[in-house]
Design an enzyme around this catalytic site. Structure first.
Site, PDB file in Angstrom:
ATOM      1  N   CYS A 159      24.126 -26.027   0.989  1.00 19.31           N
ATOM      2  CA  CYS A 159      25.230 -25.761   0.042  1.00 19.31           C
ATOM      3  C   CYS A 159      26.529 -25.400   0.753  1.00 19.31           C
ATOM      4  O   CYS A 159      27.596 -25.657   0.221  1.00 19.31           O
ATOM      5  CB  CYS A 159      24.833 -24.648  -0.918  1.00 19.31           C
ATOM      6  SG  CYS A 159      24.393 -23.130  -0.073  1.00 19.31           S
TER       7      CYS A 159
ATOM      8  N   GLU B  53      24.501 -18.965  -7.975  1.00 22.41           N
ATOM      9  CA  GLU B  53      24.779 -19.369  -6.596  1.00 22.41           C
ATOM     10  C   GLU B  53      24.887 -20.887  -6.621  1.00 22.41           C
ATOM     11  O   GLU B  53      23.872 -21.583  -6.643  1.00 22.41           O
ATOM     12  CB  GLU B  53      23.650 -18.909  -5.661  1.00 22.41           C
ATOM     13  CG  GLU B  53      23.435 -17.397  -5.628  1.00 22.41           C
ATOM     14  CD  GLU B  53      24.546 -16.647  -4.891  1.00 22.41           C
ATOM     15  OE1 GLU B  53      25.268 -17.265  -4.085  1.00 22.41           O
ATOM     16  OE2 GLU B  53      24.703 -15.443  -5.133  1.00 22.41           O
TER      17      GLU B  53
HETATM   18  P1  NAD Z   1      19.786 -28.330  -9.680  1.00 24.48           P
HETATM   19  O1  NAD Z   1      20.845 -27.569 -10.380  1.00 24.48           O
HETATM   20  O2  NAD Z   1      19.547 -29.727 -10.059  1.00 24.48           O
HETATM   21  O3  NAD Z   1      18.365 -27.593  -9.857  1.00 24.48           O
HETATM   22  C1  NAD Z   1      18.191 -26.210  -9.578  1.00 24.48           C
HETATM   23  C2  NAD Z   1      17.048 -25.672 -10.419  1.00 24.48           C
HETATM   24  O4  NAD Z   1      17.381 -25.797 -11.796  1.00 24.48           O
HETATM   25  C3  NAD Z   1      15.710 -26.385 -10.221  1.00 24.48           C
HETATM   26  O5  NAD Z   1      14.693 -25.419 -10.172  1.00 24.48           O
HETATM   27  C4  NAD Z   1      15.583 -27.260 -11.460  1.00 24.48           C
HETATM   28  O6  NAD Z   1      14.255 -27.455 -11.873  1.00 24.48           O
HETATM   29  C5  NAD Z   1      16.338 -26.457 -12.507  1.00 24.48           C
HETATM   30  N1  NAD Z   1      16.958 -27.323 -13.519  1.00 24.48           N
HETATM   31  C6  NAD Z   1      17.458 -28.576 -13.322  1.00 24.48           C
HETATM   32  N2  NAD Z   1      17.970 -29.052 -14.470  1.00 24.48           N
HETATM   33  C7  NAD Z   1      17.794 -28.080 -15.400  1.00 24.48           C
HETATM   34  C8  NAD Z   1      18.113 -27.978 -16.786  1.00 24.48           C
HETATM   35  N3  NAD Z   1      18.699 -28.983 -17.447  1.00 24.48           N
HETATM   36  N4  NAD Z   1      17.791 -26.842 -17.446  1.00 24.48           N
HETATM   37  C9  NAD Z   1      17.197 -25.826 -16.793  1.00 24.48           C
HETATM   38  N5  NAD Z   1      16.870 -25.866 -15.472  1.00 24.48           N
HETATM   39  C10 NAD Z   1      17.151 -26.979 -14.790  1.00 24.48           C
HETATM   40  O7  NAD Z   1      20.120 -28.172  -8.127  1.00 24.48           O
HETATM   41  P2  NAD Z   1      19.395 -28.828  -6.897  1.00 24.48           P
HETATM   42  O8  NAD Z   1      19.603 -30.305  -6.927  1.00 24.48           O
HETATM   43  O9  NAD Z   1      17.998 -28.315  -6.787  1.00 24.48           O
HETATM   44  O10 NAD Z   1      20.233 -28.185  -5.684  1.00 24.48           O
HETATM   45  C11 NAD Z   1      21.434 -28.724  -5.246  1.00 24.48           C
HETATM   46  C12 NAD Z   1      22.617 -27.907  -5.706  1.00 24.48           C
HETATM   47  O11 NAD Z   1      22.411 -26.547  -5.458  1.00 24.48           O
HETATM   48  C13 NAD Z   1      23.885 -28.265  -4.917  1.00 24.48           C
HETATM   49  O12 NAD Z   1      24.977 -28.274  -5.794  1.00 24.48           O
HETATM   50  C14 NAD Z   1      24.014 -27.128  -3.922  1.00 24.48           C
HETATM   51  O13 NAD Z   1      25.311 -26.902  -3.442  1.00 24.48           O
HETATM   52  C15 NAD Z   1      23.498 -25.983  -4.733  1.00 24.48           C
HETATM   53  N6  NAD Z   1      23.010 -24.912  -3.866  1.00 24.48           N
HETATM   54  C16 NAD Z   1      23.671 -23.735  -3.834  1.00 24.48           C
HETATM   55  C17 NAD Z   1      23.232 -22.728  -2.988  1.00 24.48           C
HETATM   56  C18 NAD Z   1      23.925 -21.399  -2.899  1.00 24.48           C
HETATM   57  O14 NAD Z   1      23.342 -20.492  -2.336  1.00 24.48           O
HETATM   58  N7  NAD Z   1      25.136 -21.252  -3.418  1.00 24.48           N
HETATM   59  C19 NAD Z   1      22.114 -22.948  -2.193  1.00 24.48           C
HETATM   60  C20 NAD Z   1      21.464 -24.154  -2.266  1.00 24.48           C
HETATM   61  C21 NAD Z   1      21.908 -25.144  -3.108  1.00 24.48           C
END
Ligand code: NAD
Length: 463
Positions: A250, A216
């Protein structure tokens, strides 16, 4: 935050869950409904604490916290408890005449162990809504909340620990090291919500074990506005969708693409609506804050281009950025290159809808696409001429809050969907089962083949 959890203890936890899943306990429908009830009770009795945690992590008001996080999950749990017996029943399907005596079914089998990784922007909702699907599907789950919403993460950890056995549902707090450690293990499904760049990392690790993933993700969701609209409703719906959670949603409209004839009037109305909603946004209890300094600086650096129509002010110590509208943005501007994910709304204009469609189609497929127009012909041009996770006509966000529509992206904005019935389907394997009887046996299908090819061709038509 319990960040000290080691690679070894994560491995042991996964092993424990595997044994528990193999015991078959979580397969019964009665058990699954009981667990959904427990989750419901956990949420109801901790509503105040949850709202306080969301307030301290993101400055969300109680109304916004309830509406977008707790209330949504509560509705999903109620719906799932009511519908689970129906969803989980094996579905009888037709059987071709060629298999005389047989019956065919689709069983919904649990997947096994599910890893759910969440982001920080709706830190409760985006862990719990998938968990509802995972419980309903009869799985064991490990949740990894985002480290950027530490109060909500810690609270979820404590509540889940007090409510469920860790061999059934566990929370692993932490950031990249913990997430990486989890991803080194073999799960039966990984449900990830977050950025496209981390989505790639998750998909790559899942590929090592051929583990299926739901991603997602995010991206730039366009909002296109024709001249044939109710300007009052349009302005309110755009401002609500954009500035909810200070734009950290998002599916927030990322940018506006407005018909030339209506742009000035719309900008004026949008500015007035911001005043009506938030009065002085810095003081409004209904206006959230940016999650941290890193995102704050990323966003304030984006304020250099175009003409600021309203907002543009900010305060680093309070992580406050005013609801900001920026006109005269070029398609090549930095604001148009990356997902904004904050309270900045760039505006571009078009003369002919095809220009807007061509622009959208030249970019990665968006998670959401918004189009405002009374004109059904133009609505159809958008529906037929573009591809996106979902479309909402004449409104923002509401297509993702109804349990009757699946929610998910396409291409770079994600893969797989959930919510309502789709949440159950996401967390089960659709197992095809054909039950043959001993009433009849079609000799012609066995070698040595004596029947002419023409008859084989006719027989195949019966399949
Ligand atoms: P992110 O990808 O930075 O982090 C998401 C999760 O991944 C966190 O729990 C984080 O600890 C983990 N993570 C981060 N880097 C990692 C790595 N290198 N290896 C493994 N795990 C890792 O996202 P964010 O900043 O928390 O959220 C923002 C993004 O999420 C935006 O792009 C937004 O559009 C998207 N988003 C999508 C939805 C949806 O339902 N489609 C909903 C909310 C947010």
């Amino acid at each position: 935050m319990n960040e000290s959890i080691s690679f070894d203890s994560i491995k042991k936890l996964v092993e424990k869950q595997k044994m528990y899943f193999n015991s078959g306990t979580c397969k019964s429908i009665k058990f699954r409904i009981e667990q959904l009830k427990k989750l419901q009770k956990m949420i109801n009795s901790n509503e105040k604490n949850l709202l306080a945690a969301l307030k301290s992590d993101l400055g969300k008001s109680e109304a916004e916290g309830y509406l977008t996080e707790i209330g949504f999950v509560a509705t999903e749990i109620n719906y799932m408890m009511r519908k689970l017996p129906e969803f989980s029943r094996p579905a009888k399907v037709r059987t071709s005449l060629a298999y005389l005596g047989a019956r065919s079914y689709i069983y919904s089998d649990p997947l096994g162990m599910v890893l759910i990784i969440g982001p920080w922007n709706y830190p409760f909702h985006l862990l719990m809504a998938p968990l509802v699907g995972s419980i309903a599907g009869g799985n064991c789950s490990i949740l990894k909340p985002s480290e950027y919403a530490p109060n909500t993460s810690e609270l979820i950890h404590n509540l889940v620990k007090d409510t469920f056995n860790e061999e059934y549902i566990a929370v692993v707090e932490g950031g990249i090291p913990q997430s990486t450690a989890l991803l080194h293990n073999r799960f039966d499904h990984i449900f990830f919500t977050g950025s496209p760049s981390v989505g790639k990392i998750v998909m790559e690790s899942a590929a090592q074990n051929l583990t299926p993933v739901t991603l997602e993700l995010g991206g730039k969701s366009p909002c296109i506005i024709d001249k044939d609209i109710n300007i009052e409703y349009t302005a309110r719906r755009i401002i609500f969708g954009k500035f909810l959670n200070a734009g950290q949603t998002c599916v927030a409209p990322d940018y506006l693409f407005v018909h030339h004839d209506i742009k000035d009037k719309l900008l004026e109305r949008l500015t007035q609506v911001i005043r009506e909603f938030y009065s002085t946004p810095r003081e409004s209890l209904d206006y959230a804050r940016i999650i941290n300094k890193q995102h704050f600086r990323r966003l304030t650096n984006l304020l250099q281009e175009g003409n600021i129509v309203c907002g543009g002010d900010y305060e680093e110590e309070n992580l406050y950025i005013a609801p900001t509208i920026i006109d005269d943005i070029s398609p090549d501007a930095r604001l148009m290159q990356e997902e904004i994910f904050g309270p900045i709304l760039p505006v571009m204009e078009y003369e002919n809808l095809q220009q807007a469609i061509n622009f959208v189609n030249s970019k990665p497929k968006p998670l959401a696409l918004y189009f405002f127009s009374r004109d059904k012909r133009l609505q159809n041009s958008i529906l037929d001429g573009t591809s996106s996770g979902g479309v909402c006509l004449n409104d923002t966000l509401s297509h993702i809050t109804t349990k009757y529509l699946p929610f998910g992206g396409i291409g770079q904005s994600g893969t797989g969907n959930y919510h309502g019935r789709a949440s159950f389907d996401r967390f089960v394997h659709k197992k095809s089962v054909l039950k043959q009887s001993f009433i009849y046996d079609l000799h012609a299908k066995y070698p040595p083949y004596k029947i002419p090819l023409s008859l084989i061709k006719r027989m195949l038509k019966l399949l």
